[in-house]
Design a protein around this motif. Sequence first.
Motif, PDB file in Angstrom:
ATOM      1  N   SER A  16      25.022  36.885  48.755  1.00 39.89           N
ATOM      2  CA  SER A  16      26.068  35.969  48.310  1.00 39.89           C
ATOM      3  C   SER A  16      26.257  34.832  49.294  1.00 39.89           C
ATOM      4  CB  SER A  16      27.403  36.714  48.158  1.00 39.89           C
ATOM      5  OG  SER A  16      27.314  37.703  47.173  1.00 39.89           O
ATOM      6  N   HIS A  32      27.304  41.980  38.810  1.00 38.46           N
ATOM      7  CA  HIS A  32      27.050  40.552  38.584  1.00 38.46           C
ATOM      8  C   HIS A  32      27.557  40.074  37.233  1.00 38.46           C
ATOM      9  CE1 HIS A  32      24.796  38.454  41.795  1.00 38.46           C
ATOM     10  NE2 HIS A  32      24.679  39.695  42.242  1.00 38.46           N
ATOM     11  N   GLU A  33      27.308  40.823  36.185  1.00 48.31           N
ATOM     12  CA  GLU A  33      27.745  40.398  34.848  1.00 48.31           C
ATOM     13  C   GLU A  33      29.267  40.321  34.783  1.00 48.31           C
ATOM     14  OE1 GLU A  33      27.459  41.960  30.264  1.00 48.31           O
ATOM     15  OE2 GLU A  33      25.728  42.282  31.570  1.00 48.31           O
ATOM     16  N   ASP A  36      30.399  37.274  36.763  1.00 45.54           N
ATOM     17  CA  ASP A  36      30.169  36.042  36.003  1.00 45.54           C
ATOM     18  C   ASP A  36      31.241  35.856  34.930  1.00 45.54           C
ATOM     19  OD1 ASP A  36      27.955  35.391  37.485  1.00 45.54           O
ATOM     20  OD2 ASP A  36      26.502  36.131  36.012  1.00 45.54           O
ATOM     21  N   THR A  37      31.608  36.951  34.253  1.00 42.21           N
ATOM     22  CA  THR A  37      32.657  36.894  33.235  1.00 42.21           C
ATOM     23  C   THR A  37      33.982  36.491  33.865  1.00 42.21           C
ATOM     24  OG1 THR A  37      31.565  38.569  31.881  1.00 42.21           O
ATOM     25  CG2 THR A  37      33.924  38.236  31.502  1.00 42.21           C
ATOM     26  N   MET A  39      34.489  34.836  36.665  1.00 44.28           N
ATOM     27  CA  MET A  39      34.441  33.445  37.116  1.00 44.28           C
ATOM     28  C   MET A  39      34.622  32.487  35.928  1.00 44.28           C
ATOM     29  SD  MET A  39      34.348  33.863  40.275  1.00 44.28           S
ATOM     30  CE  MET A  39      34.072  32.250  40.940  1.00 44.28           C
ATOM     31  N   GLY A  40      34.071  32.838  34.784  1.00 47.44           N
ATOM     32  CA  GLY A  40      34.268  32.039  33.575  1.00 47.44           C
ATOM     33  C   GLY A  40      35.724  32.039  33.134  1.00 47.44           C
ATOM     34  N   TYR A  69      37.969  30.103  42.622  1.00 37.72           N
ATOM     35  CA  TYR A  69      37.392  31.288  43.257  1.00 37.72           C
ATOM     36  C   TYR A  69      38.486  32.265  43.667  1.00 37.72           C
ATOM     37  CZ  TYR A  69      33.140  28.548  43.677  1.00 37.72           C
ATOM     38  OH  TYR A  69      32.032  27.797  43.415  1.00 37.72           O
ATOM     39  N   ASP A  87      34.229  36.593  47.041  1.00 39.37           N
ATOM     40  CA  ASP A  87      32.973  36.806  46.311  1.00 39.37           C
ATOM     41  C   ASP A  87      31.782  36.201  47.021  1.00 39.37           C
ATOM     42  OD1 ASP A  87      34.138  38.202  44.101  1.00 39.37           O
ATOM     43  OD2 ASP A  87      34.981  36.282  43.481  1.00 39.37           O
TER      44      ASP A  87
END
Length: 90
Positions: A16, A32-33, A36-37, A39-40, A69, A87
């Motif tokens: 990271s 990770h998935e 990513d969710t 962060m979206g 963040y 993160d």
Amino acid sequence: MEITADDSDDESVALSYLESVGVVFVTPVAVHEKLDTLMGQLADMADKLVPLKHMVVGSMVVARYREMYRTRVMQVVDNMVTVVFIDYGN
């Protein structure tokens, strides 16, 4: 968390942030998935968030650095707040 050579549990991770040869931050590949969710979702909420009036050391907050963040408040001095981007390690 500090990892030593005696740790026996293997887990796939992705780099990271690299602060120095002795300080690296990694994220488990398994999350990770979800990250990513999250962060979206933070990006979608950016216009709805309001600034905090009182910061408490140790609190989890959201900070903007180009994007939104997750951060932890490390120090509060007058109107200056120091955070660590959890993160990404910096």
